[in-house]
Design a protein around this motif. Structure first.
Motif, PDB file in Angstrom:
ATOM      1  N   ASP A 190       0.841  -1.185   0.000  1.00 15.11           N
ATOM      2  CA  ASP A 190       0.000   0.000   0.000  1.00 15.11           C
ATOM      3  C   ASP A 190       0.888   1.250   0.000  1.00 15.11           C
ATOM      4  OD1 ASP A 190      -1.627   2.108   0.516  1.00 15.11           O
ATOM      5  OD2 ASP A 190      -2.318   1.385   2.479  1.00 15.11           O
ATOM      6  N   HIS A 191       1.007   1.894  -1.145  1.00 10.27           N
ATOM      7  CA  HIS A 191       1.915   3.032  -1.262  1.00 10.27           C
ATOM      8  C   HIS A 191       1.342   4.329  -0.712  1.00 10.27           C
ATOM      9  CE1 HIS A 191       5.279   1.399  -3.842  1.00 10.27           C
ATOM     10  NE2 HIS A 191       4.464   0.373  -3.701  1.00 10.27           N
ATOM     11  N   GLN A 192       0.133   4.273  -0.185  1.00  7.56           N
ATOM     12  CA  GLN A 192      -0.472   5.491   0.379  1.00  7.56           C
ATOM     13  C   GLN A 192      -0.331   5.539   1.899  1.00  7.56           C
ATOM     14  OE1 GLN A 192      -4.495   5.419  -1.561  1.00  7.56           O
ATOM     15  NE2 GLN A 192      -3.658   7.298  -2.455  1.00  7.56           N
ATOM     16  N   THR A 193       0.159   4.445   2.476  1.00  8.60           N
ATOM     17  CA  THR A 193       0.374   4.405   3.922  1.00  8.60           C
ATOM     18  C   THR A 193       1.876   4.371   4.180  1.00  8.60           C
ATOM     19  OG1 THR A 193      -1.674   3.179   4.189  1.00  8.60           O
ATOM     20  CG2 THR A 193      -0.138   3.144   6.040  1.00  8.60           C
ATOM     21  N   ILE A 194       2.383   5.430   4.812  1.00 14.13           N
ATOM     22  CA  ILE A 194       3.831   5.543   5.006  1.00 14.13           C
ATOM     23  C   ILE A 194       4.161   5.477   6.491  1.00 14.13           C
ATOM     24  CG2 ILE A 194       5.826   7.051   4.734  1.00 14.13           C
ATOM     25  CD1 ILE A 194       4.696   8.084   2.196  1.00 14.13           C
ATOM     26  N   CYS A 195       5.066   4.594   6.835  1.00 14.36           N
ATOM     27  CA  CYS A 195       5.518   4.464   8.215  1.00 14.36           C
ATOM     28  C   CYS A 195       6.863   5.196   8.337  1.00 14.36           C
ATOM     29  CB  CYS A 195       5.674   2.988   8.558  1.00 14.36           C
ATOM     30  SG  CYS A 195       6.140   2.715  10.255  1.00 14.36           S
ATOM     31  N   VAL A 196       6.920   6.204   9.204  1.00 16.06           N
ATOM     32  CA  VAL A 196       8.123   7.016   9.362  1.00 16.06           C
ATOM     33  C   VAL A 196       9.001   6.399  10.444  1.00 16.06           C
ATOM     34  CG1 VAL A 196       9.012   9.288   9.951  1.00 16.06           C
ATOM     35  CG2 VAL A 196       6.889   9.080   8.671  1.00 16.06           C
ATOM     36  N   VAL A 197      10.223   6.011  10.079  1.00 14.93           N
ATOM     37  CA  VAL A 197      11.122   5.384  11.055  1.00 14.93           C
ATOM     38  C   VAL A 197      12.485   6.077  11.040  1.00 14.93           C
ATOM     39  CG1 VAL A 197      10.039   3.101  10.963  1.00 14.93           C
ATOM     40  CG2 VAL A 197      11.885   3.678   9.377  1.00 14.93           C
ATOM     41  N   ILE A 210      -0.006   8.716   7.554  1.00 17.43           N
ATOM     42  CA  ILE A 210       1.383   8.699   8.031  1.00 17.43           C
ATOM     43  C   ILE A 210       1.375   8.070   9.419  1.00 17.43           C
ATOM     44  CG2 ILE A 210       3.319  10.117   8.832  1.00 17.43           C
ATOM     45  CD1 ILE A 210       3.282  10.630   6.010  1.00 17.43           C
ATOM     46  N   ILE A 211       2.184   7.026   9.607  1.00 19.40           N
ATOM     47  CA  ILE A 211       2.318   6.404  10.934  1.00 19.40           C
ATOM     48  C   ILE A 211       3.701   6.747  11.484  1.00 19.40           C
ATOM     49  CG2 ILE A 211       2.331   4.235  12.209  1.00 19.40           C
ATOM     50  CD1 ILE A 211       0.725   3.008   9.861  1.00 19.40           C
ATOM     51  N   PHE A 212       3.749   7.450  12.593  1.00 21.19           N
ATOM     52  CA  PHE A 212       5.041   7.751  13.208  1.00 21.19           C
ATOM     53  C   PHE A 212       5.481   6.567  14.060  1.00 21.19           C
ATOM     54  CE2 PHE A 212       3.347  12.096  12.610  1.00 21.19           C
ATOM     55  CZ  PHE A 212       4.380  12.598  11.834  1.00 21.19           C
ATOM     56  N   ALA A 213       6.642   6.010  13.745  1.00 20.00           N
ATOM     57  CA  ALA A 213       7.151   4.876  14.530  1.00 20.00           C
ATOM     58  C   ALA A 213       8.575   5.178  14.991  1.00 20.00           C
ATOM     59  CB  ALA A 213       7.102   3.598  13.706  1.00 20.00           C
ATOM     60  N   LEU A 214       8.736   6.335  15.648  1.00 24.86           N
ATOM     61  CA  LEU A 214      10.051   6.687  16.199  1.00 24.86           C
ATOM     62  C   LEU A 214      10.122   6.249  17.658  1.00 24.86           C
ATOM     63  CD1 LEU A 214      10.540  10.252  14.692  1.00 24.86           C
ATOM     64  CD2 LEU A 214      11.270   8.065  13.784  1.00 24.86           C
ATOM     65  N   SER A 215      11.323   6.217  18.199  1.00 24.98           N
ATOM     66  CA  SER A 215      11.489   5.854  19.600  1.00 24.98           C
ATOM     67  C   SER A 215      10.711   6.816  20.487  1.00 24.98           C
ATOM     68  CB  SER A 215      12.964   5.933  19.998  1.00 24.98           C
ATOM     69  OG  SER A 215      13.751   5.223  19.101  1.00 24.98           O
ATOM     70  N   SER A 216      10.275   6.306  21.612  1.00 27.24           N
ATOM     71  CA  SER A 216       9.473   7.118  22.526  1.00 27.24           C
ATOM     72  C   SER A 216      10.387   7.901  23.457  1.00 27.24           C
ATOM     73  CB  SER A 216       8.558   6.191  23.310  1.00 27.24           C
ATOM     74  OG  SER A 216       7.695   6.944  24.101  1.00 27.24           O
TER      75      SER A 216
END
Lengths: 206, 206
Positions: free
Chosen positions: B79-86, B140-146
């Motif tokens: 799914d190219h419309q859902t981007i997970c930011v890492v 956009i899903i943010f998946a950075l360290s907490s």
């Protein structure tokens, strides 16, 4: 782990061959390298290759060296009749740091350890025995680790040189300087009692 | 430490530049290499050089890759419309391992951290904002360290994309699966209460 890059995977794989470095640590190191300037990785790679191909072992003491005879063995001010037997270069460096030993070394390159597949023939024992036979040696000091393997190696060498009328000794086992007595194991404490030292000598450095 | 060989010293010095590797560890690694066949060191050195010079970063997601566009970005089934930011490639690998994310990634290459001298301009933030502006993104899903730095980075990006009518989310913070409640810190426990999940959904994998 599935890597998105074969180049990265290969580098991680090679790096994780080293002892104590797992795949995760190796990956962390690679990501660090990728963020650093390219020269840094080049310097590391070149230093590794140069070291592995060009390093020489001293003809006499078998220590790592850049020359045929290392600086310690070539030094005429050192006592060439007193030989300290050690496992590897780290022990030479540790003993040199104390500045209390003025003899020369003999680096075995390991300890006899059947479990790891290391027998006497893989160590530099024969050349030490030769030196003793040639009458060049007055004293041999065993400075191997105080483990089963260390003691075995000590004893193996001792058996071969004991008839040649030289002094043999091992470094003293006892309570480390600064250690609390209550935490010492009983074997160490026992040995430190048996081999007690006259009080007036105890604080002498040499 | 005084080394008996300049070659060894140089190699130890270069190796101890890496994070988490001190001079003693580096020396231990070098002695290991000297005992291993020469090829092993050559392979390592070559793999490092090849990795550092030939590796490519994906044009689209900035992940490490062997190609201009990485396998994940080139996969039409995702799914190219859902981007997970890492933050970096390790996070991509960790999330891919869950097999629960079918979108694509955007690898920032770090977090905003003034203490370490990392500002927004050193990270791949602008290209993410461009993607959003071009209307290619739904979520956009943010998946950075907490951590403080992770939250700062999240917020910095969020401010620039919030007006573009897309869904933004962050991964859930809460008690790790398998953790004892009594050892959880109060902030985590608090968040896990506030963001509680309907029981019938809690064990769904997708």
């Amino acid at each position: 782990m599935e890597f998105p890059s074969k180049l990265l995977e290969k580098a991680v794989e090679e790096m994780s061959q080293l002892p104590g470095i797992g795949k995760r640590t190796a990956l962390r190191l690679m990501l660090h390298m990728l963020k650093q300037p390219e020269e840094q990785t080049m310097h590391l790679a070149n230093a590794l290759m140069k070291m592995r191909t060009e390093i020489i072992f001293c003809n006499s003491c078998h220590n790592i060296s850049d020359k045929e005879v290392c600086d310690l063995c070539a030094n005429p001010l050192r006592d060439h009749q007193t030989i300290c037997v050690v496992e590897d270069i780290r022990d030479v460096m540790a003993i040199e740091n104390t500045q209390l030993f003025k003899g020369i070394y003999h680096v075995l390159g390991g300890k006899i350890s059947p479990i790891d597949g290391v027998g006497p023939s893989q160590l530099k024992i024969q050349s030490l025995v030769e030196k003793v036979k040639e009458g060049k040696v007055k004293e041999i000091i065993f400075a191997l680790s105080s483990t089963m393997e260390g003691d075995t190696t000590n004893f193996y060498i001792y058996k071969q040189i004991k008839d040649y009328n030289i002094i043999t000794s091992t470094i003293a086992r006892g309570i480390s300087v600064g250690d609390e007595l209550e935490y010492a194991d009983e074997v160490t404490l026992g040995r430190s009692l048996v081999h007690r030292v006259p009080f007036e000598n105890a604080f002498k450095a040499v």
